[in-house]
Design a protein around this motif. Structure first.
Motif, PDB file in Angstrom:
ATOM      1  N   GLU A  16      42.841  30.908  53.549  1.00  0.00           N
ATOM      2  CA  GLU A  16      41.771  30.641  54.486  1.00  0.00           C
ATOM      3  C   GLU A  16      40.441  31.115  53.890  1.00  0.00           C
ATOM      4  O   GLU A  16      40.368  32.177  53.268  1.00  0.00           O
ATOM      5  CB  GLU A  16      42.094  31.407  55.773  1.00  0.00           C
ATOM      6  CG  GLU A  16      40.998  31.537  56.783  1.00  0.00           C
ATOM      7  CD  GLU A  16      41.386  32.477  57.926  1.00  0.00           C
ATOM      8  OE1 GLU A  16      40.729  32.426  58.967  1.00  0.00           O
ATOM      9  OE2 GLU A  16      42.364  33.268  57.759  1.00  0.00           O
ATOM     10  N   ARG A  17      39.382  30.342  54.087  1.00  0.00           N
ATOM     11  CA  ARG A  17      38.060  30.762  53.616  1.00  0.00           C
ATOM     12  C   ARG A  17      37.402  31.673  54.648  1.00  0.00           C
ATOM     13  O   ARG A  17      37.229  31.286  55.808  1.00  0.00           O
ATOM     14  CB  ARG A  17      37.182  29.528  53.378  1.00  0.00           C
ATOM     15  CG  ARG A  17      35.692  29.856  53.049  1.00  0.00           C
ATOM     16  CD  ARG A  17      35.438  29.967  51.581  1.00  0.00           C
ATOM     17  NE  ARG A  17      35.589  28.674  50.942  1.00  0.00           N
ATOM     18  CZ  ARG A  17      34.598  27.778  50.775  1.00  0.00           C
ATOM     19  NH1 ARG A  17      33.378  28.051  51.204  1.00  0.00           N
ATOM     20  NH2 ARG A  17      34.839  26.624  50.158  1.00  0.00           N
ATOM     21  N   LEU A  18      37.045  32.856  54.223  1.00  0.00           N
ATOM     22  CA  LEU A  18      36.232  33.754  55.033  1.00  0.00           C
ATOM     23  C   LEU A  18      34.793  33.674  54.518  1.00  0.00           C
ATOM     24  O   LEU A  18      34.435  32.753  53.805  1.00  0.00           O
ATOM     25  CB  LEU A  18      36.795  35.173  54.962  1.00  0.00           C
ATOM     26  CG  LEU A  18      38.275  35.321  55.349  1.00  0.00           C
ATOM     27  CD1 LEU A  18      38.704  36.786  55.258  1.00  0.00           C
ATOM     28  CD2 LEU A  18      38.541  34.781  56.743  1.00  0.00           C
ATOM     29  N   HIS A  19      33.977  34.641  54.880  1.00  0.00           N
ATOM     30  CA  HIS A  19      32.611  34.697  54.360  1.00  0.00           C
ATOM     31  C   HIS A  19      32.612  35.696  53.201  1.00  0.00           C
ATOM     32  O   HIS A  19      32.518  36.913  53.431  1.00  0.00           O
ATOM     33  CB  HIS A  19      31.638  35.116  55.460  1.00  0.00           C
ATOM     34  CG  HIS A  19      31.545  34.126  56.581  1.00  0.00           C
ATOM     35  ND1 HIS A  19      30.857  32.936  56.474  1.00  0.00           N
ATOM     36  CD2 HIS A  19      32.084  34.130  57.829  1.00  0.00           C
ATOM     37  CE1 HIS A  19      30.958  32.258  57.601  1.00  0.00           C
ATOM     38  NE2 HIS A  19      31.701  32.959  58.439  1.00  0.00           N
ATOM     39  N   PRO A  20      32.737  35.221  51.966  1.00  0.00           N
ATOM     40  CA  PRO A  20      32.983  36.133  50.843  1.00  0.00           C
ATOM     41  C   PRO A  20      31.870  37.127  50.559  1.00  0.00           C
ATOM     42  O   PRO A  20      32.099  38.157  49.921  1.00  0.00           O
ATOM     43  CB  PRO A  20      33.175  35.175  49.658  1.00  0.00           C
ATOM     44  CG  PRO A  20      32.470  33.922  50.053  1.00  0.00           C
ATOM     45  CD  PRO A  20      32.636  33.819  51.538  1.00  0.00           C
ATOM     46  N   ASP A  21      30.675  36.847  51.045  1.00  0.00           N
ATOM     47  CA  ASP A  21      29.551  37.742  50.761  1.00  0.00           C
ATOM     48  C   ASP A  21      29.204  38.653  51.933  1.00  0.00           C
ATOM     49  O   ASP A  21      28.192  39.357  51.892  1.00  0.00           O
ATOM     50  CB  ASP A  21      28.322  36.919  50.370  1.00  0.00           C
ATOM     51  CG  ASP A  21      28.572  36.073  49.123  1.00  0.00           C
ATOM     52  OD1 ASP A  21      29.142  36.620  48.152  1.00  0.00           O
ATOM     53  OD2 ASP A  21      28.216  34.877  49.127  1.00  0.00           O
ATOM     54  N   VAL A  22      30.029  38.635  52.993  1.00  0.00           N
ATOM     55  CA  VAL A  22      29.751  39.462  54.170  1.00  0.00           C
ATOM     56  C   VAL A  22      30.962  40.345  54.457  1.00  0.00           C
ATOM     57  O   VAL A  22      31.960  39.887  55.015  1.00  0.00           O
ATOM     58  CB  VAL A  22      29.423  38.601  55.408  1.00  0.00           C
ATOM     59  CG1 VAL A  22      29.050  39.508  56.584  1.00  0.00           C
ATOM     60  CG2 VAL A  22      28.311  37.614  55.117  1.00  0.00           C
ATOM     61  N   SER A  23      30.886  41.589  54.061  1.00  0.00           N
ATOM     62  CA  SER A  23      31.978  42.529  54.317  1.00  0.00           C
ATOM     63  C   SER A  23      31.551  43.541  55.362  1.00  0.00           C
ATOM     64  O   SER A  23      30.361  43.676  55.690  1.00  0.00           O
ATOM     65  CB  SER A  23      32.393  43.253  53.033  1.00  0.00           C
ATOM     66  OG  SER A  23      31.466  44.274  52.714  1.00  0.00           O
ATOM     67  N   VAL A  24      32.523  44.274  55.868  1.00  0.00           N
ATOM     68  CA  VAL A  24      32.255  45.349  56.815  1.00  0.00           C
ATOM     69  C   VAL A  24      31.270  46.361  56.231  1.00  0.00           C
ATOM     70  O   VAL A  24      30.528  47.015  56.969  1.00  0.00           O
ATOM     71  CB  VAL A  24      33.605  46.018  57.220  1.00  0.00           C
ATOM     72  CG1 VAL A  24      33.491  47.502  57.406  1.00  0.00           C
ATOM     73  CG2 VAL A  24      34.139  45.391  58.504  1.00  0.00           C
ATOM     74  N   ARG A  25      31.242  46.461  54.921  1.00  0.00           N
ATOM     75  CA  ARG A  25      30.339  47.403  54.262  1.00  0.00           C
ATOM     76  C   ARG A  25      28.864  47.100  54.549  1.00  0.00           C
ATOM     77  O   ARG A  25      27.998  47.956  54.373  1.00  0.00           O
ATOM     78  CB  ARG A  25      30.607  47.383  52.747  1.00  0.00           C
ATOM     79  CG  ARG A  25      29.971  48.523  51.971  1.00  0.00           C
ATOM     80  CD  ARG A  25      30.353  48.451  50.500  1.00  0.00           C
ATOM     81  NE  ARG A  25      29.559  49.358  49.692  1.00  0.00           N
ATOM     82  CZ  ARG A  25      29.868  50.620  49.443  1.00  0.00           C
ATOM     83  NH1 ARG A  25      30.986  51.107  49.939  1.00  0.00           N
ATOM     84  NH2 ARG A  25      29.090  51.373  48.701  1.00  0.00           N
ATOM     85  N   SER A  26      28.580  45.884  55.001  1.00  0.00           N
ATOM     86  CA  SER A  26      27.198  45.512  55.320  1.00  0.00           C
ATOM     87  C   SER A  26      26.722  46.123  56.631  1.00  0.00           C
ATOM     88  O   SER A  26      25.526  46.105  56.936  1.00  0.00           O
ATOM     89  CB  SER A  26      27.063  43.985  55.387  1.00  0.00           C
ATOM     90  OG  SER A  26      27.828  43.457  56.459  1.00  0.00           O
ATOM     91  N   LEU A  27      27.640  46.665  57.433  1.00  0.00           N
ATOM     92  CA  LEU A  27      27.296  47.277  58.713  1.00  0.00           C
ATOM     93  C   LEU A  27      26.841  48.723  58.503  1.00  0.00           C
ATOM     94  O   LEU A  27      27.133  49.344  57.474  1.00  0.00           O
ATOM     95  CB  LEU A  27      28.511  47.266  59.640  1.00  0.00           C
ATOM     96  CG  LEU A  27      29.106  45.912  59.994  1.00  0.00           C
ATOM     97  CD1 LEU A  27      30.377  46.111  60.820  1.00  0.00           C
ATOM     98  CD2 LEU A  27      28.111  45.053  60.744  1.00  0.00           C
ATOM     99  N   PRO A  28      26.139  49.294  59.488  1.00  0.00           N
ATOM    100  CA  PRO A  28      25.863  50.738  59.425  1.00  0.00           C
ATOM    101  C   PRO A  28      27.173  51.509  59.294  1.00  0.00           C
ATOM    102  O   PRO A  28      28.218  51.081  59.805  1.00  0.00           O
ATOM    103  CB  PRO A  28      25.170  51.010  60.765  1.00  0.00           C
ATOM    104  CG  PRO A  28      24.588  49.700  61.166  1.00  0.00           C
ATOM    105  CD  PRO A  28      25.534  48.650  60.659  1.00  0.00           C
ATOM    106  N   GLU A  29      27.111  52.670  58.661  1.00  0.00           N
ATOM    107  CA  GLU A  29      28.335  53.366  58.273  1.00  0.00           C
ATOM    108  C   GLU A  29      29.293  53.623  59.440  1.00  0.00           C
ATOM    109  O   GLU A  29      30.492  53.343  59.342  1.00  0.00           O
ATOM    110  CB  GLU A  29      27.991  54.690  57.595  1.00  0.00           C
ATOM    111  CG  GLU A  29      29.226  55.441  57.121  1.00  0.00           C
ATOM    112  CD  GLU A  29      28.891  56.731  56.410  1.00  0.00           C
ATOM    113  OE1 GLU A  29      29.845  57.437  56.026  1.00  0.00           O
ATOM    114  OE2 GLU A  29      27.705  57.035  56.249  1.00  0.00           O
TER     115      GLU A  29
END
Length: 308
Positions: A117-130
């Motif tokens: 399945e294709r997810l959003h490869p450039d958007v990980s949880v790491r992009s959120l505030p800690e």
């Protein structure tokens, strides 16, 4: 379309196979064959990509976006396939093809090739505030902790066997300057493997960057190196996420201890067992970083381990 492996993948595989093998040389042809057999349209190779596989963004014949992933045998792609099939898309990326030996297989499920399945490869949880990132990552991880499938002992490594290999390599290559930390890590592992409190199917290499945004669910895990064992082992890698920020903080040690406590409580994991596995995994990673010539990474990891 040229399927050139990204530099990050070339470097990482060079660390795990210093004597080399021919997988990197063969992978462009293997990728082209996989694309042709499935009648896929190639968009691009994902860059920088992963450290153990070639990831290609594709579209299926009906236009559905997907991901074609190719990995060498030493990355245990068939274990990944088995784990993804068992999770069935709950908490993890959906496998779009069954195993080659399944009666439903399309006839070309080659070893080491996964269509996902294709997810959003450039958007990980790491992009959120800690704080939010840890919360979302922990929630995703909880969904993955299920009873292992039948025959799991044949398909998956156990925590004891994987960490046993790591412990041997760590003890053999550690220098005198890290000997006290290595001794503490090895002693912690010896106690932890004696009587694990539960046996679950684990992601194996879970961290914030392994949780990507999706359409079907907000966040889904990718890239497992699955293993069977206790949940604290899986959670331990998440404790040291953003380790560079922890080291840079004047209160990094206190933050780390609070993180261990908070994650253990939120996921019903024994705090001392989580601390022990976090210590072992950090020291093992640090010693391995020294061994393959990444002294800056090693310094961060070993300083972090000293706080535990």
């Amino acid at each position: 379309m040229a399927f050139a492996p990204p530099p990050r993948l070339v470097r990482a595989l060079g660390e795990t196979a210093p004597d080399g093998d021919d997988w990197l040389a063969r992978v462009p042809a293997a990728a082209q064959q996989a694309v042709d057999l499935r009648v896929l349209t190639v968009e691009r190779v994902q860059v920088p990509g992963g450290r153990s596989s070639l990831v290609v963004l594709v579209r299926r014949a009906d236009g559905t976006p997907a991901v074609l992933k190719l990995a060498p045998r030493r990355a245990r792609p068939e274990s990944e396939r088995a784990a993804l099939a068992h999770w069935g898309g709950v908490g993890a990326v959906q496998l779009l093809e069954p195993a080659a030996d399944s009666p439903d297989a399309p006839g070309f499920a080659e070893e080491g090739v996964l269509l996902l399945e294709r997810l959003h490869p450039d958007v990980s949880v790491r992009s959120l505030p800690e704080a939010k990132a840890l919360l979302e990552a922990a929630g995703t991880l909880r969904r993955l902790w299920v009873e292992p499938p039948a025959g799991a002992d044949v398909v998956f490594e156990t925590v004891a066997s994987r960490t046993g290999r790591q412990a041997e390599a760590m003890a053999a290559s550690a220098g005198a300057e890290v000997a006290p930390l290595v001794a503490a890590a090895l002693a912690a592992r010896e106690e932890l493997v004696v009587a694990p409190p539960e046996v679950r199917l684990l992601h194996g290499t879970f961290r914030q960057s392994k949780v990507l945004a999706g359409e079907r669910m907000p966040w889904l895990a990718v890239g497992p190196d699955p293993v069977v064992g206790e949940c604290a082992f899986d959670l331990a890698r998440l404790v040291r996420d953003r380790v560079e920020d922890l080291i840079a903080s004047s209160s990094g040690a206190a933050i780390t201890r609070r993180r261990v406590k908070r994650l253990a409580e939120s996921l019903d994991v024994d705090q001392e067992r989580l601390r022990g596995w976090t210590l072992f995994r950090a020291v093992e990673s640090g010693v391995r970083a020294l061994r393959v010539g990444r002294p800056k990474d090693a310094e961060l990891l070993l300083e972090f381990a000293g706080w535990l």
